[in-house]
Design a protein around this motif. Structure first.
Motif, PDB file in Angstrom:
ATOM      1  N   GLY A   1       0.656  -1.142  -0.082  1.00  0.00           N
ATOM      2  CA  GLY A   1      -0.088  -0.047   0.126  1.00  0.00           C
ATOM      3  C   GLY A   1       0.751   1.175   0.131  1.00  0.00           C
ATOM      4  O   GLY A   1       0.671   2.172  -0.980  1.00  0.00           O
TER       5      GLY A   1
ATOM      6  N   ILE B   1       3.065   1.388  -3.176  1.00  0.00           N
ATOM      7  CA  ILE B   1       2.241   1.813  -4.682  1.00  0.00           C
ATOM      8  C   ILE B   1       1.473   3.291  -4.483  1.00  0.00           C
ATOM      9  O   ILE B   1       1.908   3.906  -5.391  1.00  0.00           O
TER      10      ILE B   1
ATOM     11  N   TYR C   1      -4.192   4.099 -10.825  1.00  0.00           N
ATOM     12  CA  TYR C   1      -5.393   4.033  -9.875  1.00  0.00           C
ATOM     13  C   TYR C   1      -6.578   3.380 -10.215  1.00  0.00           C
ATOM     14  O   TYR C   1      -6.953   2.667  -9.229  1.00  0.00           O
TER      15      TYR C   1
ATOM     16  N   THR D   1      -6.344  -0.156  -9.306  1.00  0.00           N
ATOM     17  CA  THR D   1      -6.329  -0.413  -8.016  1.00  0.00           C
ATOM     18  C   THR D   1      -7.769  -0.705  -7.364  1.00  0.00           C
ATOM     19  O   THR D   1      -8.311  -1.098  -6.741  1.00  0.00           O
TER      20      THR D   1
ATOM     21  N   GLN E   1     -10.089  -3.330  -5.822  1.00  0.00           N
ATOM     22  CA  GLN E   1     -10.697  -3.201  -4.401  1.00  0.00           C
ATOM     23  C   GLN E   1     -12.277  -3.517  -4.507  1.00  0.00           C
ATOM     24  O   GLN E   1     -13.067  -4.255  -3.733  1.00  0.00           O
TER      25      GLN E   1
ATOM     26  N   PHE F   1      -6.049  -2.058   0.230  1.00  0.00           N
ATOM     27  CA  PHE F   1      -6.843  -0.620  -0.637  1.00  0.00           C
ATOM     28  C   PHE F   1      -6.836   0.352   0.462  1.00  0.00           C
ATOM     29  O   PHE F   1      -6.667   1.530   0.011  1.00  0.00           O
TER      30      PHE F   1
ATOM     31  N   LEU G   1      -3.797   2.057   0.656  1.00  0.00           N
ATOM     32  CA  LEU G   1      -2.937   2.487  -0.302  1.00  0.00           C
ATOM     33  C   LEU G   1      -4.011   4.000  -0.461  1.00  0.00           C
ATOM     34  O   LEU G   1      -3.180   5.073  -0.575  1.00  0.00           O
ATOM     35  N   SER G   2      -5.169   3.776  -0.369  1.00  0.00           N
ATOM     36  CA  SER G   2      -6.071   5.195  -0.706  1.00  0.00           C
ATOM     37  C   SER G   2      -5.817   6.253   0.414  1.00  0.00           C
ATOM     38  O   SER G   2      -5.674   7.281   0.251  1.00  0.00           O
TER      39      SER G   2
END
Lengths: 279, 274
Positions: free
Chosen positions: A93, A96, A111, A114, A118, A150, A153-154
């Motif tokens: 996460g 990336i 993006y 990903t 998700q 996810f 990551l976000s």
């Protein structure tokens, strides 16, 4: 009583007086849980509900004790998968996220992928992963990783993009390299976002580890708690099913406590979220 | 001219009195199509305290940012005759910037924040310690080295920001409305501190403000700017017969300076097409 009596109250001494708030905050929830468990046992006993429909807390405790030999290896497997998936999700996460924020074009290009990963339900892709993964364990790990990574990551992308623009200007002004800006500014600045991702990801990793095991239908000695749950259900061994459930809950609570502590540890000195309001 | 005036404006022949930064016909067009600066020329000499004064939207902050290298010029040039410049055309280590906000890193202590410019240059913490503590002492924060920004008042945060700007011993200090968000008393104290530091270090200051009183109190030269597009309207020295301290605020000199600056500013705003 004299008029002066209320003017000054000497601080109370003694352990209980000093830690009154903390003690109450710990004792009240414990009392509530104990009360609910007693109520549960009471209802079971009064209505003489059979164990294969709803076991009482005593039966569950009994099962926990007697089946510990079966349940503990399963607990260990689930813990391992969850922790490994979380660790991979953290590395993946954050990694990336750093890659995505390097340029607007990279983010635009990658993006959506990903997001697709998700939003596709993990149960739906689990059979596919089972085909490609060399072992069931690896398949479970991949599933749990996909779910947990996810939120990390976000949140990380959001954090890396929320750096104070004037601080970025300042780093530019002093001729900071890309690497220095990342290390000294962007990463510390996104730490609160990372911690949010960690807490959400920790919970999701456990859920995904269980769901993936249901989907994989794995069985045998190397299986986790989810398999023991299903197995108990097939055999109508409901006390053991509850025992497995209790272990899963406890594992979730421990993960939550650890991630919350990590978050507090790294943020309490400077971040608003760990600050007591002084009014 | 009284003797106390001598350190304020360097005499001709003083080595400090050399052009430090020269803007020639600088224009700046934003990508939105707004012309923020049009044909602006300005030479600032070593040791000067120049205020850029003007209504909001006159491009004074843009001019300051361009001098700092934060953003390119559309046309025109900026030269640094007495500095060694790096590959980006900037005088390496010669300029510092103080923003309107303190712009501190909340996860670093006061010490860590002031250490930043030296850390980015690869100076070790132990080698930088003495310099940092000295700089913190000059802004009156020696006892707060281990405090985190959230524990400080607005004025103290600004002092940390100034200490960070001074720790590299720059030739030119750029200040972008640094005290606009502070209360009046704190602001006056910080004005006095900046004057003292300027006098003691011989640093050159370009100070962006929209306050007539602040610019008249601080500067020995005032550049009044005009908006739409941003350009220089008036550029004049402010000479006073006394040193600037608490007494100066109530003096006739100061009153006259304020009046002169105020008239120039009204002139600049009045000349705009509405």
């Amino acid at each position: 009583m004299s008029d002066h009596a209320s003017a000054f109250v000497p601080p109370k001494t003694g352990f209980f007086a000093r830690n009154r708030d903390t003690l109450l905050r710990t004792l009240i929830p414990i009392c509530v849980v104990i009360f609910l468990v007693l109520l549960w046992q009471f209802i079971i006993t009064v209505n003489s509900i059979p164990q294969y429909i709803l076991p009482g807390p005593l039966a569950v405790a009994n099962s926990l004790y007697n089946d510990w030999g079966t349940l503990s290896p399963a607990l260990w497997v689930t813990t391992q998968i969850t922790m490994q998936a979380l660790a991979l999700a953290l590395i993946g996460g954050v990694g990336i996220a750093i890659f995505l924020v390097q340029s607007k074009w990279i983010e635009t290009a990658f993006y959506p992928i990903t997001v697709i990963l998700q939003v596709t339900p993990i149960v739906a892709i689990a059979p596919l992963i089972l085909i490609y993964a060399p072992t069931t364990q690896v398949a479970l790990l991949i599933c749990a990783f996909l779910v947990a990574f996810f939120p990390i990551l976000s949140n990380m992308v959001q954090g890396l993009k929320s750096v104070d623009h004037n601080l970025l200007n300042l780093y530019d002004l002093y001729g900071a390299s890309r690497w220095q800006t990342l290390l000294y500014l962007k990463l510390p600045s996104s730490l609160p976002y990372f911690m949010t991702g960690l807490r959400i990801g920790g919970g999701l990793a456990l859920i995904a580890a269980v769901v993936a095991e249901f989907a994989a239908g794995s069985a045998g000695a190397g299986s986790g708690l989810a398999f023991r749950l299903l197995e108990s259900q097939y055999r109508l061994n409901i006390p053991r099913l509850f025992a497995a459930l209790v272990l899963l809950s406890l594992l979730g609570v421990v993960i939550f406590a650890i991630t919350s502590f990590i978050s507090w540890f790294f943020l309490h000195r400077w971040h608003e979220s760990s600050l007591k309001r002084e009014n | 001219m009284s003797t106390s005036q001598a350190p304020l404006i360097p005499a001709p022949g003083d080595t400090r009195r050399r052009p430090l930064v020269v803007m020639r016909s600088v224009s700046k067009m934003f990508s939105s199509g707004t012309l923020a600066l049009s044909d602006m020329s300005l030479t600032v000499e070593g040791g000067e305290f120049v205020s850029l004064l003007g209504p909001s939207g006159c491009g004074k902050s843009t001019a300051l940012r361009i001098i700092a290298g934060l953003g390119d010029v559309s046309t025109g040039t900026i030269d640094w005759p007495s500095s060694r410049i790096n590959s980006k055309g900037l005088p390496e280590g010669d300029i510092s910037f103080v923003f309107q906000e303190p712009t501190l890193m909340p996860w670093q202590t006061v010490f860590g924040n002031v250490y930043l410019p030296l850390k980015l240059r690869g100076v070790s913490k132990s080698a930088a310690r003495e310099e940092i503590m000295n700089t913190l002492a000059t802004v009156g924060l020696a006892d707060f080295a281990d405090a985190y920004p959230r524990e400080l008042s607005g004025g103290m945060k600004m002092r940390v920001s100034i200490a960070r700007a001074l720790v590299t011993k720059p030739k030119l200090l750029l200040m972008d409305e640094p005290f606009a968000a502070l209360d009046e008393i704190t602001r006056q104290k910080l004005n006095d501190d900046v004057l003292r530091l300027w006098r003691e270090t011989g640093i050159t200051v370009i100070f962006v403000t929209h306050s007539v009183f602040e610019s008249a109190y601080l500067s020995n030269r005032i550049v009044v700017m005009k908006a739409r597009p941003g350009r220089v309207h008036a550029d004049f020295p402010l000479k006073t017969s006394m040193s600037r301290d608490a007494h100066y605020r109530t003096s006739e000199d100061y009153r006259q300076a304020c009046e002169k600056v105020s008239n120039m500013l009204i002139d600049a705003i009045g000349g705009e097409e509405h």
